[in-house]
Design a protein around this motif. Structure first.
Motif, PDB file in Angstrom:
ATOM      1  N   ILE A 425       0.849  -1.196   0.000  1.00 30.25           N
ATOM      2  CA  ILE A 425       0.000   0.000   0.000  1.00 30.25           C
ATOM      3  C   ILE A 425       0.877   1.236   0.000  1.00 30.25           C
ATOM      4  N   ASN A 426       0.419   2.245  -0.695  1.00 28.69           N
ATOM      5  CA  ASN A 426       1.088   3.540  -0.705  1.00 28.69           C
ATOM      6  C   ASN A 426       0.168   4.501   0.040  1.00 28.69           C
ATOM      7  N   THR A 427       0.470   4.722   1.299  1.00 28.66           N
ATOM      8  CA  THR A 427      -0.455   5.473   2.145  1.00 28.66           C
ATOM      9  C   THR A 427      -0.276   6.965   1.973  1.00 28.66           C
ATOM     10  N   TYR A 428      -1.170   7.720   2.646  1.00 27.41           N
ATOM     11  CA  TYR A 428      -1.029   9.182   2.650  1.00 27.41           C
ATOM     12  C   TYR A 428       0.338   9.560   3.205  1.00 27.41           C
ATOM     13  N   ALA A 714     -11.297  -0.479   7.122  1.00 25.32           N
ATOM     14  CA  ALA A 714     -10.727  -1.477   6.230  1.00 25.32           C
ATOM     15  C   ALA A 714     -10.465  -0.745   4.921  1.00 25.32           C
ATOM     16  N   VAL A 715      -9.393  -1.096   4.244  1.00 30.85           N
ATOM     17  CA  VAL A 715      -9.034  -0.394   3.003  1.00 30.85           C
ATOM     18  C   VAL A 715      -8.882  -1.425   1.890  1.00 30.85           C
ATOM     19  N   MET A 716      -9.456  -1.115   0.737  1.00 36.53           N
ATOM     20  CA  MET A 716      -9.394  -2.033  -0.403  1.00 36.53           C
ATOM     21  C   MET A 716      -9.286  -1.254  -1.689  1.00 36.53           C
ATOM     22  N   ASN A 717      -8.656  -1.866  -2.628  1.00 34.51           N
ATOM     23  CA  ASN A 717      -8.561  -1.363  -3.987  1.00 34.51           C
ATOM     24  C   ASN A 717      -9.972  -1.333  -4.628  1.00 34.51           C
ATOM     25  N   PHE A 726     -18.515  -4.679  -2.795  1.00 35.28           N
ATOM     26  CA  PHE A 726     -18.484  -3.718  -1.683  1.00 35.28           C
ATOM     27  C   PHE A 726     -18.369  -2.311  -2.236  1.00 35.28           C
ATOM     28  N   GLU A 727     -18.931  -1.371  -1.465  1.00 35.39           N
ATOM     29  CA  GLU A 727     -18.799   0.031  -1.835  1.00 35.39           C
ATOM     30  C   GLU A 727     -18.184   0.817  -0.689  1.00 35.39           C
ATOM     31  N   ASN A 728     -17.625   1.954  -1.054  1.00 36.65           N
ATOM     32  CA  ASN A 728     -17.038   2.829  -0.044  1.00 36.65           C
ATOM     33  C   ASN A 728     -18.050   3.085   1.068  1.00 36.65           C
ATOM     34  N   GLY A 729     -17.605   2.939   2.301  1.00 33.18           N
ATOM     35  CA  GLY A 729     -18.493   3.212   3.423  1.00 33.18           C
ATOM     36  C   GLY A 729     -19.253   1.996   3.922  1.00 33.18           C
ATOM     37  N   ASP A 750      -4.575   3.203  -4.066  1.00 30.76           N
ATOM     38  CA  ASP A 750      -3.174   2.821  -3.985  1.00 30.76           C
ATOM     39  C   ASP A 750      -2.904   1.684  -2.997  1.00 30.76           C
ATOM     40  N   ILE A 751      -3.643   0.618  -3.175  1.00 28.64           N
ATOM     41  CA  ILE A 751      -3.381  -0.607  -2.426  1.00 28.64           C
ATOM     42  C   ILE A 751      -3.501  -1.724  -3.456  1.00 28.64           C
ATOM     43  N   VAL A 752      -2.633  -2.726  -3.353  1.00 34.32           N
ATOM     44  CA  VAL A 752      -2.640  -3.740  -4.405  1.00 34.32           C
ATOM     45  C   VAL A 752      -3.927  -4.562  -4.328  1.00 34.32           C
ATOM     46  N   GLU A 753      -4.209  -5.231  -5.409  1.00 34.13           N
ATOM     47  CA  GLU A 753      -5.455  -6.002  -5.480  1.00 34.13           C
ATOM     48  C   GLU A 753      -5.414  -7.207  -4.548  1.00 34.13           C
ATOM     49  N   ASP A 754      -6.582  -7.641  -4.166  1.00 38.71           N
ATOM     50  CA  ASP A 754      -6.762  -8.839  -3.352  1.00 38.71           C
ATOM     51  C   ASP A 754      -6.072  -8.750  -1.997  1.00 38.71           C
ATOM     52  N   VAL A 755      -5.897  -7.518  -1.520  1.00 33.65           N
ATOM     53  CA  VAL A 755      -5.369  -7.325  -0.172  1.00 33.65           C
ATOM     54  C   VAL A 755      -6.337  -6.423   0.572  1.00 33.65           C
ATOM     55  N   ILE A 756      -6.555  -6.710   1.832  1.00 37.90           N
ATOM     56  CA  ILE A 756      -7.367  -5.809   2.645  1.00 37.90           C
ATOM     57  C   ILE A 756      -6.499  -5.323   3.789  1.00 37.90           C
ATOM     58  N   TRP A 757      -6.431  -3.993   3.917  1.00 38.82           N
ATOM     59  CA  TRP A 757      -5.779  -3.421   5.099  1.00 38.82           C
ATOM     60  C   TRP A 757      -6.868  -3.274   6.147  1.00 38.82           C
TER      61      TRP A 757
END
Lengths: 788, 444
Positions: A425-428, A714-717, A726-729, A750-757
């Motif tokens: 992930i490329n975070t803020y 949770a953060v997802m591509n 899934f949708e934002n929120g 900016d997070i790679v696919e198939d990964v959940i932060w």
């Protein structure tokens, strides 16, 4: 200064005194170097020159070219020139007049509320007004008024009418922290600091503006009206919250810490710190603070006297014989860690000791023994600034070492440092570094790192979670050795680096001595005046807990651990319930509440010692307030005495001296064997780390930082989210084998696919350990069922 | 009398739809640009240098010299920014020019951009004058269609785009570095120098910033030659310029005349003071230039002449006031303007204008206290020369010069309101007759 060659020096005259300074130095800095103080507000050595307050005006009768300036000039913006002649207020009526005039103008709109202002008594405006101002104001008209105060975030309050508009705060936000949430807005006399931008104010650093504000415009809620500066007693010490090693100035009054300020330490934290280090110091003031020992009787803990508790602890440990494990967390000073290391080996006769109260790997155990313990770190903060590139592997500096981020921001801004990010992930936070992002899934870091071209001036920073990505730590060591590059391992907690050096690992003794080498054991045994030391590698933290949970390990000595932090919190709790546990804690933590004997120990602020930060730099911990209970080291000594084999450590200074005398191991060590990668699992993989403001008990009691700005997510591509519908929120349920957390989804490109932060250890939610997953493992994710 | 005038920039203003490209071309437009594009850029700079054109925005810096500061070896793009943020009280020369003949400026931009190797030029237009910005935009569109803008202009191989940018209404954005900040999308506040805009200006690239009138003058110089231009005006102040007269004169307006003309001559051209009134004081170049009195009627209106009497040529905007006017009131109005327009960046300007206004208000109201005039001067001393940019200097110039020439009138403010000494309706320029036979005006 020593590496400045004479040809780079410029010689000028200030108030008749000749001075030589490096080219490019401003007049105000040159004057400081010979002890001439020029009053100033907007000037700050670590911020870009601005020249807007005009307080530092000086007369320049000769600019070095034989011609002078017709009017006074700002010494904070003007670089020196050879042959320049400068006259400050000390020698020039014109400069004095100008400074007096500016001061009078600065005061016309400044309220006379010094008696109720936190800054009163340590206020640059107050001090300089006495120095460069007129006794009585000629201003008899209306002052500018604002409603007071306005709240900027959980801690910051802004009294706009006190503000002299020097823009130190806004420049800090933009230049130093790159958190541009405040800026000057409006114009003329109504110009003011305002909140800008949409969305939550997500900054870990804005507390610094309270400290650099030259007036009382910014104040901290936790200190507002708490004390007068002249009633405070200050102690220089070191922050206990992470491995950055920030110097602190801690101010106490009536035996209670009232506030903490960033210490001035140019080689570490410069003059900054993070809001956790600044504001989180009340965790020891809760109802859970322990002042006397506790003993478990009929299933519950009851107060006990020290002799009784020590006897009970000693009895339990004796009974266990050598079936004992020692778990130490990250809160310990190096001296305390050394005491545990010595206690485990010399008193309990076991190598089963581990400081890692978190998920880890055997690869990491070997890596720490081979590459970190007893070795010099090849990187310092200064090296980060001068590197050709800095490669971040498995570390999010903003959360894991906030001072590293500030140094990197500085280097990127000032000299265009190249930063490479090897992560999922490329975070803020990472984006502040304009990093080149080499994408990889959790577990694929080693492969991705091989793509980075390294040279001798490259620096690799590798974080604690790299331990969970098979092959990464060994790849860091191997690739940097091949290229001649430097690297540093950045642990998360203040005591971690010291614990490695003190030998709080199952495979090394103090100074990096391998437990399996008899020569190493003989060294230590001789110093400790014991016949022999155990020669087999002990159990690591996971094995200790597993064995204890199974009943295979009879007793545990624990300090500074929390079951939530381990890879499997359920096993950790089972172990604490199953074994005979002696817990040394300042507070009745979850671990302590499961123990059989609880021995209270001092808080960091109540003892002396030192920490080793990620650079391996020793930083002093000084006692700030007097406590009623002894330090870990003293309690262990008493326990050792009770067990009949004295620890031989009188105090922290003695421990430090003994550890220093032991020195580091220069003999051979087990080579680090290359570890192959492990294919990441199928499906959605969890990626995460410990955030700065999480459920960590170090922030207990300081609710101000638990604001809506730092909510768990949770953060997802977008593609991955869409693939799952899934949708934002959306509120997602992220579940592992042992439980789940429910958090809102942030769709982030900016997070790679198939990964959940997902938040690892969020306040009020189960931790990763309680869910039973570690990063790099698959998790199940679904939408929260609508509540009926 | 009228042979004193030298209509060059305003020559085509009377033609039918003078703002259209067709009209402009009919009156010889773009012949200068055609000529310039055939010259080497350095030669164009040379001609402007030889002509001795000095900046018409107020400071009078030699335009050709400014262009030659642009480091051509800098790898960044070079920019030309035209300052059309005309906001100085009294100044009204650029807006009429842009309304009447926007192509004069645009032709000047083509030539000037070519001279400094700029391919994107900007016109920063004062936010309040939407009609001017629209006219400029339409003119730019016409030029694109006619092949005078875009790629390979008129087959010359030279590319140029012009961006018309509207400000948001701030006087400070006329200060060139504040203008650049505003153009970049920030709050307009002056920048620290160095770096100077010629080296690191817009987007940290070499930038030339010129006033509308300066750039608009360039085509006539190219067309007629440096000697023609240098033949007009005085020794050090070459050429012609716009003088804008407003206030208590019979025929206010623009007068295009050579530098060095006197105010007496201009006053005659404008028909003199309104009937049965006499001149009391005047500004030579907007409210930022120290005021002058009838004794200065014969001083040449050029850079040197004005400096010799402690004032400045500025924007050559003569605000003319007759004996009915309260100088205290006038000074207060100007000071209120500067207080409102101070950007707030530096202490002397921000705090000083706040204080000056309060002192002047009570003098106007006759509520001044003994010593207030000295205090007023003391405050101006704490501001003058100590501020970040030139705005504050302008803000105090009107105060100090007014006190210098009319101190007793300020001291009258200790006892008597200005509206009693100088009934405001008497100085109103436009008197409105009321149904009751009385007339009103003035005091607002």
């Amino acid at each position: 200064m020593s590496d400045i060659v004479a040809s780079d020096l410029v010689t000028l005259t200030i108030d008749g005194i000749e001075v030589s300074v490096p080219k490019g130095t401003t007049i105000i800095r040159a004057a400081e170097s010979i002890g001439i103080a020029i009053p100033r507000f907007c000037d700050h050595p670590l911020l870009d020159p601005r020249g807007s307050c005009r307080q530092c005006l000086v007369e320049i009768p000769d600019a070095g070219n034989g011609r002078g300036f017709p009017v006074p000039q700002t010494s904070c913006t003007m670089p020196v020139a050879p042959g320049m002649v400068v006259q400050t207020a000390a020698s020039s009526e014109k400069a004095k007049r100008a400074q007096n005039g500016i001061m009078e103008l600065l005061l016309i709109n400044h309220p006379l509320d010094c008696p109720i202002c936190d800054k009163g008594g340590e206020c640059p405006l107050q001090n300089q007004a006495l120095l460069a101002g007129r006794g009585e104001s000629r201003f008899d008209a209306k002052k500018r008024r604002f409603p007071k105060p306005t709240s900027i975030n959980g801690q910051l309050l802004l009294d706009r009418e006190r503000c002299v508009l020097c823009a130190r705060c806004t420049r800090f936000a933009q230049e130093i922290a790159d958190d541009p949430y405040i800026a000057l807005v409006e114009r003329g006399a109504l110009q003011q600091v305002g909140r800008v931008g949409e969305g939550p104010l997500r900054s870990y650093y804005l507390g610094n503006v309270v400290q650099i504000c030259p007036v009382g415009a910014f104040t901290a809620k936790s200190y507002r009206f708490e004390s007068r500066p002249f009633d405070l007693v200050s102690t220089d010490t070191t922050c206990e919250h992470c491995a950055s090693g920030c110097s602190l100035r801690v101010d106490r009054r009536h035996g209670t810490v009232r506030r903490r300020l960033a210490g001035n330490n140019p080689s570490v934290n410069e003059e900054w710190n993070c809001d956790k280090g600044r504001f989180c110091f009340v965790y020891g003031r809760g109802a859970d603070r322990l002042t006397h020992p506790l003993i478990r009787e009929n299933g519950s803990l009851r107060p006990a006297s020290w002799p009784e508790a020590l006897a009970a602890a000693a009895a339990g440990l004796s009974k266990a014989e050598k079936s004992v494990g020692v778990l130490t967390g990250g809160r310990l000073t190096t001296e305390n860690a050394y005491a545990y290391s010595k206690f485990a080996r010399a008193v309990l006769g076991t190598n089963s000791i581990d400081f890692r109260s978190r998920p880890f790997s055997v690869e990491e155990t070997d890596f720490l023994a081979a590459e970190v313990a007893g070795k010099e770190v090849g990187v310092s903060y200064g090296d980060l600034e001068n590197a050709s590139q800095v490669v971040l592997v498995g570390i999010e500096p903003e959360d894991e070492s906030p001072m590293i981020l500030l140094r990197l921001i500085k280097a990127v801004r000032k000299r265009g440092l190249k930063v490479v990010l090897v992560d999922f992930i490329n975070t803020y936070g990472s984006k502040k570094l304009k990093a080149r992002w080499i994408q990889c899934r959790p577990g694929e870091e080693a492969k991705a790192l091989a793509q980075v071209e390294l040279d001798e001036k490259s620096v690799i920073l590798v974080g604690e979670r790299a331990a969970l990505s098979a092959g990464t730590l060994s790849a860091v060591a191997k690739l940097s050795a091949e290229a001649g590059a430097s690297w540093a391992w950045i642990p998360r907690r203040a005591g971690d680096f010291g614990a490695v050096q003190a030998g709080c690992l199952p495979n090394v003794l103090p100074g990096g001595r391998p437990v399996t080498q008899s020569a190493a054991r003989v060294d230590v045994a001789a110093a400790w005046e014991v016949d022999s030391l155990p020669g087999e590698i002990g159990l690591d933290a996971a094995a200790i807990l597993a064995a204890a949970a199974e009943g295979d390990l009879a007793a545990l000595v624990t300090a500074g651990i929390d079951p939530r932090d381990f890879a499997d919190s359920h096993i950790a709790r089972a172990a604490l319930e199953q074994a005979f546990v002696v817990s040394l804690e300042p507070r009745l933590s979850q671990a302590a509440s499961l123990a059989d004997v609880v021995l209270p120990v001092a808080l960091i602020e109540e003892q002396s010692g030192s920490f080793l930060n990620w650079e391996g730099r020793q930083s002093v911990v000084n006692q700030v307030v007097k406590g009623s209970v002894p330090s870990d080291l003293r309690v262990l000594s008493a326990l050792a005495d009770e067990l009949g084999s004295p620890l031989g450590l009188k105090d922290a200074a003695a421990a430090a001296a003994e550890l220093g005398e032991l020195g580091v191991w220069e003999g051979s060590r087990a080579a680090l064997s290359a570890v192959g990668e492990k294919q990441p699992g199928e499906g959605l993989i969890l990626g995460s780390w410990r955030e700065l403001f999480d459920a960590g008990s170090g922030a207990d009691g300081e609710e101000s930082l638990q604001t809506e700005s730092f909510y768990p997510t949770a953060v997802m591509n977008p593609k991955t989210a869409a693939g799952h519908g899934f949708e934002n929120g959306d509120r997602l349920v992220v579940s592992g084998p042992r439980g789940s957390i429910t958090v809102p989804l942030l769709v982030y490109p900016d997070i790679v696919e198939d990964v959940i932060w997902a938040s690892f250890n969020a306040r009020g939610l189960p931790s990763h350990g309680e869910i039973g997953v570690v990063i790099g493992e698959p998790v199940n994710v679904g939408k929260e069922e609508a509540k009926v | 009398m009228t042979d004193l005038l030298t209509p060059v920039l305003c020559e085509n203003w009377g033609t039918e739809k003078s703002w259209k490209l067709s009209a402009y071309l009919l009156s010889g437009g773009f012949s200068a640009a055609k000529k310039a594009l055939k010259l080497a850029p350095a030669d164009v700079v040379g001609i402007v240098k030889d002509a001795g054109l000095r900046g018409r925005g107020g400071a009078g810096f030699p335009t050709g010299l400014k262009w030659s500061f642009v480091p051509q070896d800098n790898p960044n793009p070079k920019y030309l920014v035209v300052n059309a943020d005309e906001s100085e009280p009294g100044t009204c020369k650029d807006m009429p020019l842009l309304l009447a003949s926007p192509h004069t400026l645009l032709e000047g931009i083509v030539i000037s951009s070519y001279a400094i190797n700029c391919h994107t030029a900007f016109v920063y237009v004062r936010g309040e004058v939407v009609h001017v910005a629209r006219r400029l935009q339409a003119a730019v569109a016409e030029l694109h269609e006619a092949g005078w803008l875009g790629k390979n202009i008129q087959g010359s191989g030279f590319d140029l785009d012009i961006v018309i940018h509207s400000g948001a209404g701030a006087y400070i954005c006329g200060e060139e570095t504040a203008l650049l900040d505003s153009l970049e999308g920030r709050r307009g506040q002056p920048r620290l120098r160095p770096p100077f805009p010629a080296v690191a200006g817009l987007y940290a690239s070499p930038t030339v910033i010129n006033n509308v009138e300066s750039i608009s003058t360039v085509p006539s110089i190219i067309k007629n030659g440096a000697e023609w231009f240098a033949g007009m005006g005085t020794e050090k102040s070459n050429g012609f310029t716009f003088y804008s007269l407003s206030g208590h004169v019979k025929r206010p307006g623009q007068f295009e005349a050579p530098l060095g003309i006197t105010f007496r001559q201009l006053l005659e051209l404008s028909g003199g003071m309104r009937d049965s009134h006499e001149l009391k004081f005047w500004t030579p170049g907007g409210s930022s230039t120290p005021i002058l009195t009838p004794e200065h009627l014969d001083v040449p209106l050029d850079y040197e002449g004005m400096a010799s009497v402690g004032s400045m040529l500025g924007t050559k905007a003569m605000q003319v006031f007759d004996e009915t006017t309260s100088v205290v009131r006038t000074t207060l109005r100007w000071s209120e303007f500067y207080k409102h327009e101070s950007c707030g960046k530096c202490t002397p300007c921000r705090e000083g204008t706040w204080w000056l206004v309060q002192l002047l208000r009570r003098l106007e109201a006759g509520e001044g206290q003994e010593g207030d005039v000295d205090k007023l001067l003391a405050v101006t001393e704490d501001i003058n020369g100590l501020s970040f940019c030139a705005l504050a200097g302008g803000a105090v110039a009107c105060v100090t010069s007014a006190v210098r020439h009319f101190r007793p009138e300020f001291e009258l403010g200790y006892t008597t309101p200005a509206w009693e000494s100088f009934p405001y309706e008497r100085s109103a320029v436009f008197i409105k007759d009321r149904p009751d036979g009385q007339s009103e005006g003035g005091r607002v």
